[in-house]
Design an enzyme around this catalytic site. Sequence first.
Site, PDB file in Angstrom:
ATOM      1  N   CYS A  47       0.853  -1.180   0.000  1.00 49.27           N
ATOM      2  CA  CYS A  47       0.000   0.000   0.000  1.00 49.27           C
ATOM      3  C   CYS A  47       0.895   1.239   0.000  1.00 49.27           C
ATOM      4  O   CYS A  47       1.807   1.350   0.825  1.00 49.27           O
ATOM      5  CB  CYS A  47      -0.902   0.005   1.239  1.00 49.27           C
ATOM      6  SG  CYS A  47      -1.905   1.495   1.413  1.00 49.27           S
ATOM      7  N   CYS A  96      -7.362  -0.925   1.386  1.00 47.35           N
ATOM      8  CA  CYS A  96      -6.296  -1.471   2.219  1.00 47.35           C
ATOM      9  C   CYS A  96      -6.873  -1.918   3.553  1.00 47.35           C
ATOM     10  O   CYS A  96      -7.648  -1.189   4.184  1.00 47.35           O
ATOM     11  CB  CYS A  96      -5.216  -0.411   2.433  1.00 47.35           C
ATOM     12  SG  CYS A  96      -3.922  -0.922   3.588  1.00 47.35           S
ATOM     13  N   CYS A  99      -5.202   0.709   6.462  1.00 47.39           N
ATOM     14  CA  CYS A  99      -5.476   2.157   6.524  1.00 47.39           C
ATOM     15  C   CYS A  99      -6.762   2.564   5.815  1.00 47.39           C
ATOM     16  O   CYS A  99      -7.093   3.744   5.792  1.00 47.39           O
ATOM     17  CB  CYS A  99      -4.297   2.949   5.999  1.00 47.39           C
ATOM     18  SG  CYS A  99      -4.013   2.808   4.215  1.00 47.39           S
ATOM     19  N   CYS A 119      -8.373  -5.059  -9.877  1.00 47.53           N
ATOM     20  CA  CYS A 119      -7.949  -4.015 -10.810  1.00 47.53           C
ATOM     21  C   CYS A 119      -7.532  -2.799  -9.974  1.00 47.53           C
ATOM     22  O   CYS A 119      -8.391  -2.082  -9.447  1.00 47.53           O
ATOM     23  CB  CYS A 119      -9.125  -3.712 -11.732  1.00 47.53           C
ATOM     24  SG  CYS A 119      -8.732  -2.665 -13.119  1.00 47.53           S
TER      25      CYS A 119
END
Length: 131
Positions: A47, A96, A99, A119
């Site tokens: 991330c 994510c 977060c 995607c």
Amino acid sequence: MDQLNLSEAEWKQRLTPEQYHVLREAGTERAFAGKYNDYKADGIYHCAACALELFDSADKYDSGSGWPSFTQPIAPDAVTDHRDTSHGMVRIESRCGRCDSHLGHVFPDGPPPTGLRYCMNSVSLDFRPRG
């Protein structure tokens, strides 16, 4: 997993304007414009906001969609799915797991073994070579 909760001011300090737009405002980069669309190196995609491991390059494939595509996250809790009804359609948004930043969307048109296409926006990812 420990959650990362920052104020919007802290996110704006931490991220570039483009990253903030995609990760925190659920924006989308242009198709075929992202740096990881055709990227083929071996490693792990993290991330871009909090560095959580999200996808293994072994699960990346060329979907032809213009965005980096993966068949599955690296771990079940790395990416969370959320119903997205924006833009007059129903989709599943991927965020994510640490977060809650917007990564992209998951579609049920991927290859085996999962049949899924995660995607993702390149700007939401940070690639690190294996080892």
